[in-house]
Design a protein around this motif. Structure first.
Motif, PDB file in Angstrom:
ATOM      1  N   GLU A 239      64.008  25.109 116.820  1.00  0.00           N
ATOM      2  CA  GLU A 239      63.965  25.217 115.360  1.00  0.00           C
ATOM      3  C   GLU A 239      62.540  25.421 114.851  1.00  0.00           C
ATOM      4  O   GLU A 239      62.286  26.223 113.958  1.00  0.00           O
ATOM      5  CB  GLU A 239      64.599  23.980 114.715  1.00  0.00           C
ATOM      6  CG  GLU A 239      66.111  24.078 114.697  1.00  0.00           C
ATOM      7  CD  GLU A 239      66.808  22.736 114.684  1.00  0.00           C
ATOM      8  OE1 GLU A 239      66.163  21.711 114.381  1.00  0.00           O
ATOM      9  OE2 GLU A 239      68.015  22.727 114.992  1.00  0.00           O
ATOM     10  N   GLU A 240      61.597  24.694 115.471  1.00  0.00           N
ATOM     11  CA  GLU A 240      60.197  24.799 115.048  1.00  0.00           C
ATOM     12  C   GLU A 240      59.662  26.207 115.331  1.00  0.00           C
ATOM     13  O   GLU A 240      58.991  26.815 114.484  1.00  0.00           O
ATOM     14  CB  GLU A 240      59.361  23.717 115.762  1.00  0.00           C
ATOM     15  CG  GLU A 240      57.872  23.733 115.474  1.00  0.00           C
ATOM     16  CD  GLU A 240      57.530  23.718 113.969  1.00  0.00           C
ATOM     17  OE1 GLU A 240      58.339  23.229 113.163  1.00  0.00           O
ATOM     18  OE2 GLU A 240      56.443  24.237 113.610  1.00  0.00           O
ATOM     19  N   THR A 241      60.004  26.736 116.527  1.00  0.00           N
ATOM     20  CA  THR A 241      59.534  28.088 116.862  1.00  0.00           C
ATOM     21  C   THR A 241      60.124  29.097 115.883  1.00  0.00           C
ATOM     22  O   THR A 241      59.417  29.989 115.386  1.00  0.00           O
ATOM     23  CB  THR A 241      59.960  28.438 118.314  1.00  0.00           C
ATOM     24  OG1 THR A 241      59.528  27.390 119.150  1.00  0.00           O
ATOM     25  CG2 THR A 241      59.372  29.745 118.781  1.00  0.00           C
ATOM     26  N   CYS A 242      61.412  28.964 115.586  1.00  0.00           N
ATOM     27  CA  CYS A 242      62.068  29.877 114.629  1.00  0.00           C
ATOM     28  C   CYS A 242      61.386  29.801 113.267  1.00  0.00           C
ATOM     29  O   CYS A 242      61.182  30.815 112.595  1.00  0.00           O
ATOM     30  CB  CYS A 242      63.544  29.504 114.462  1.00  0.00           C
ATOM     31  SG  CYS A 242      64.608  30.420 115.552  1.00  0.00           S
ATOM     32  N   ARG A 243      61.018  28.570 112.878  1.00  0.00           N
ATOM     33  CA  ARG A 243      60.386  28.383 111.568  1.00  0.00           C
ATOM     34  C   ARG A 243      59.039  29.120 111.526  1.00  0.00           C
ATOM     35  O   ARG A 243      58.699  29.779 110.558  1.00  0.00           O
ATOM     36  CB  ARG A 243      60.194  26.877 111.316  1.00  0.00           C
ATOM     37  CG  ARG A 243      60.132  26.462 109.850  1.00  0.00           C
ATOM     38  CD  ARG A 243      59.829  24.983 109.695  1.00  0.00           C
ATOM     39  NE  ARG A 243      58.640  24.581 110.439  1.00  0.00           N
ATOM     40  CZ  ARG A 243      57.390  24.830 110.070  1.00  0.00           C
ATOM     41  NH1 ARG A 243      57.151  25.453 108.944  1.00  0.00           N
ATOM     42  NH2 ARG A 243      56.382  24.438 110.824  1.00  0.00           N
ATOM     43  N   GLN A 244      58.318  29.033 112.668  1.00  0.00           N
ATOM     44  CA  GLN A 244      57.009  29.724 112.725  1.00  0.00           C
ATOM     45  C   GLN A 244      57.192  31.243 112.668  1.00  0.00           C
ATOM     46  O   GLN A 244      56.476  31.939 111.964  1.00  0.00           O
ATOM     47  CB  GLN A 244      56.275  29.343 114.005  1.00  0.00           C
ATOM     48  CG  GLN A 244      55.713  27.934 113.948  1.00  0.00           C
ATOM     49  CD  GLN A 244      55.166  27.483 115.298  1.00  0.00           C
ATOM     50  OE1 GLN A 244      55.005  28.279 116.211  1.00  0.00           O
ATOM     51  NE2 GLN A 244      54.911  26.192 115.418  1.00  0.00           N
ATOM     52  N   TRP A 245      58.170  31.755 113.426  1.00  0.00           N
ATOM     53  CA  TRP A 245      58.436  33.200 113.387  1.00  0.00           C
ATOM     54  C   TRP A 245      58.790  33.620 111.958  1.00  0.00           C
ATOM     55  O   TRP A 245      58.357  34.658 111.473  1.00  0.00           O
ATOM     56  CB  TRP A 245      59.597  33.571 114.318  1.00  0.00           C
ATOM     57  CG  TRP A 245      59.227  33.639 115.776  1.00  0.00           C
ATOM     58  CD1 TRP A 245      58.000  33.957 116.292  1.00  0.00           C
ATOM     59  CD2 TRP A 245      60.083  33.394 116.888  1.00  0.00           C
ATOM     60  NE1 TRP A 245      58.054  33.919 117.659  1.00  0.00           N
ATOM     61  CE2 TRP A 245      59.306  33.589 118.062  1.00  0.00           C
ATOM     62  CE3 TRP A 245      61.415  33.033 117.023  1.00  0.00           C
ATOM     63  CZ2 TRP A 245      59.833  33.432 119.348  1.00  0.00           C
ATOM     64  CZ3 TRP A 245      61.945  32.892 118.299  1.00  0.00           C
ATOM     65  CH2 TRP A 245      61.159  33.086 119.442  1.00  0.00           C
ATOM     66  N   ALA A 246      59.623  32.786 111.302  1.00  0.00           N
ATOM     67  CA  ALA A 246      60.075  33.110 109.949  1.00  0.00           C
ATOM     68  C   ALA A 246      58.885  33.180 108.994  1.00  0.00           C
ATOM     69  O   ALA A 246      58.779  34.094 108.170  1.00  0.00           O
ATOM     70  CB  ALA A 246      61.103  32.084 109.477  1.00  0.00           C
ATOM     71  N   GLU A 265      66.506  33.411 112.810  1.00  0.00           N
ATOM     72  CA  GLU A 265      67.594  32.670 113.454  1.00  0.00           C
ATOM     73  C   GLU A 265      68.458  33.605 114.306  1.00  0.00           C
ATOM     74  O   GLU A 265      68.908  33.259 115.387  1.00  0.00           O
ATOM     75  CB  GLU A 265      68.435  31.973 112.383  1.00  0.00           C
ATOM     76  CG  GLU A 265      69.402  30.970 112.960  1.00  0.00           C
ATOM     77  CD  GLU A 265      70.290  30.356 111.893  1.00  0.00           C
ATOM     78  OE1 GLU A 265      71.476  30.218 112.143  1.00  0.00           O
ATOM     79  OE2 GLU A 265      69.772  30.053 110.780  1.00  0.00           O
ATOM     80  N   TRP A 266      68.704  34.820 113.823  1.00  0.00           N
ATOM     81  CA  TRP A 266      69.575  35.740 114.556  1.00  0.00           C
ATOM     82  C   TRP A 266      68.852  36.607 115.570  1.00  0.00           C
ATOM     83  O   TRP A 266      69.408  36.945 116.599  1.00  0.00           O
ATOM     84  CB  TRP A 266      70.331  36.659 113.577  1.00  0.00           C
ATOM     85  CG  TRP A 266      71.596  36.018 113.112  1.00  0.00           C
ATOM     86  CD1 TRP A 266      72.024  34.762 113.426  1.00  0.00           C
ATOM     87  CD2 TRP A 266      72.585  36.590 112.264  1.00  0.00           C
ATOM     88  NE1 TRP A 266      73.219  34.511 112.809  1.00  0.00           N
ATOM     89  CE2 TRP A 266      73.584  35.611 112.093  1.00  0.00           C
ATOM     90  CE3 TRP A 266      72.717  37.807 111.630  1.00  0.00           C
ATOM     91  CZ2 TRP A 266      74.712  35.834 111.329  1.00  0.00           C
ATOM     92  CZ3 TRP A 266      73.842  38.030 110.859  1.00  0.00           C
ATOM     93  CH2 TRP A 266      74.828  37.059 110.696  1.00  0.00           C
ATOM     94  N   ALA A 271      62.281  39.267 115.138  1.00  0.00           N
ATOM     95  CA  ALA A 271      62.022  39.164 113.690  1.00  0.00           C
ATOM     96  C   ALA A 271      60.683  39.816 113.351  1.00  0.00           C
ATOM     97  O   ALA A 271      60.512  40.379 112.264  1.00  0.00           O
ATOM     98  CB  ALA A 271      62.039  37.704 113.255  1.00  0.00           C
ATOM     99  N   MET A 272      59.738  39.755 114.304  1.00  0.00           N
ATOM    100  CA  MET A 272      58.399  40.319 114.042  1.00  0.00           C
ATOM    101  C   MET A 272      58.464  41.837 113.868  1.00  0.00           C
ATOM    102  O   MET A 272      57.860  42.392 112.962  1.00  0.00           O
ATOM    103  CB  MET A 272      57.439  40.012 115.202  1.00  0.00           C
ATOM    104  CG  MET A 272      57.121  38.573 115.369  1.00  0.00           C
ATOM    105  SD  MET A 272      56.589  37.871 113.827  1.00  0.00           S
ATOM    106  CE  MET A 272      57.513  36.404 113.876  1.00  0.00           C
TER     107      MET A 272
END
Ligand code: FAD
Length: 371
Positions: A239-246, A265-266, A271-272
């Motif tokens: 979740e933390e990694t996803c939050r950083q990517w977001a 998330e998907w 995402a980048m």
């Protein structure tokens, strides 16, 4: 899976969607190539190859039979069905695995703003492409769900849709489906008079990377040592990694944080590149429809890098917003116009894509099951 596809293409593989293998060519006991058909244009063509991996899942036996091979039947298909239900007040926020009335494990998972309930195990020797949930399977999953969540108020009438897949398990006559091994087998067809042909039987998503390395080694191609190990990381870390990517994606593309979170998330680290595409063109930052946080750049990236071809590829499989809670025909029209503009489709192509998409979506959604 999309990430693996992209990595394979970047490493030099040619991946071709909507291409049916008609027949494996065999000469003097050795594989020499295959005949293929582009199912969109109908054009047939041939490729040469001295090794072929038949990784067609539950269709493995159909492929060998169509190629005139005298191989024994290898697959004992076992259908698994799933239900999608609306969220309810006390809906779980995490996946739940629990015992059904018959002692099997059943899961309830938050998915796409809804609840996914699965699965069943029913022997199935029909065409895997025609697999449909029966009314009995839907009743079984609903009974299990209601046992876990008696206060949910959700009944069979609330089932949004139901779908099935066929597990390509090794043929094991007389054995209960749950007792059949989930390990994979890589079958070498040399004794059947087809040296260079390997069929994949069984297997799981969780072991697919190891299976791929094993198959490559069987073909005599060295795999770099040490082999990569698939790591299991605590849920919080993901979740933390996803939050950083977001956060990075939102900054890069100038899109809302909520939208960037949905994208991360998907698509994970993809995402980048979605954000980079969105940053270049305002039309790609537009939401796919007014109910969703997902944006047109996800569709154009799917066309460019994930072998998506049709509206159905995008909205049902790469960015499955059309399996979300509020999708309607007007969402389809809105998404088709936005995607069509970005992809350079004319109005008649948009109309054709919409028609095919609605037909495909209706085929996929089976709220009350078959027989
Ligand atoms: C109900 C169900 C539950 C599962 N649960 C889990 C789980 O909990 N954990 C887990 O790790 N795994 C699970 N799996 C297993 C996992 O999904 C399988 O390993 C996987 O589906 C098999 O992958 P595959 O790529 O071999 O076959 P598939 O995913 O079936 O892919 C085969 C592909 O071959 C294509 N094909 C067929 N014939 C031809 C042809 N003639 N020419 C060209 N292409 C062709 C098909 O269109 C299809 O795209 C489950 C599977 C199912 C069905």
């Amino acid at each position: 899976m999309a990430e693996w596809l992209i990595e394979a293409i970047e490493a030099g593989a040619l991946a071709q969607n909507y291409t049916r293998l008609l027949q494996i060519e065999i000469n003097d006991g050795c594989v020499t190539g295959a005949r293929l058909r582009d199912t969109l244009s109908g054009a047939e063509f041939a490729v040469t190859a001295n090794q072929i991996v038949n990784a067609s899942g539950p269709w493995v036996d159909a492929v060998t039979a169509a190629s005139g091979l005298n191989a024994e039947r290898m697959i004992g298909g076992v259908k698994g069905s799933h239900l999608v239900l609306p969220r309810f007040a006390e809906a779980p926020k995490q996946a739940i695995f629990a015992e059904a009335a018959d002692g099997r494990m059943v899961f309830v998972i938050p998915w796409n703003e809804q609840i996914l309930v699965g699965t069943t195990e029913v022997e199935d020797s029909g065409d895997p492409g025609d697999a449909r949930p029966t009314g009995g399977e839907i009743d079984y999953l609903m009974t299990s769900f209601q046992r876990f969540f008696p206060q949910s108020g959700i009944t069979r009438a609330d089932v949004r849709y139901a779908f099935s897949g066929v597990r390509p398990l090794p043929l094991s006559p007389g054995r209960k489906a749950s007792a059949v091994t989930r390990r994979h087998i890589i079958y070498d067809h040399m004794p059947d008079g087809a040296a260079g042909l390997f069929s994949i039987i069984g297997g799981k998503l969780t072991t697919a990377a190891a299976l791929a390395r094993e198959a490559v080694k069987k073909m005599g191609i060295p795999v770099p040592e040490p082999e990569p190990v698939t790591g299991i990381v605590p849920a919080g870390e993901v979740e933390e990694t996803c939050r950083q990517w977001a956060q990075l994606a939102a900054g890069k593309a100038g899109i809302r944080t909520a939208s960037a979170e949905a994208i991360a998330e998907w698509h994970g680290r993809r995402a980048m590149s979605i954000a980079a595409a969105a940053a270049r063109d305002e039309a790609l930052r537009v939401p796919l429809c007014r109910h969703t946080l997902h944006i047109v750049a996800e569709a154009t990236e799917a066309f460019a890098h994930e072998c998506a071809v049709t509206l159905g590829d995008v909205l049902l499989r790469r960015v499955p917003v059309a399996l979300g809670p509020c999708w309607s025909e007007s969402c389809t029209r809105e998404a088709a116009q936005a995607i069509g503009r970005a992809a350079g489709w004319g109005q008649s192509e948009i109309g054709r894509q919409i028609e095919n998409f609605e037909e495909e979506r209706a085929r996929f959604l089976h709220p009350q099951g078959g027989n």
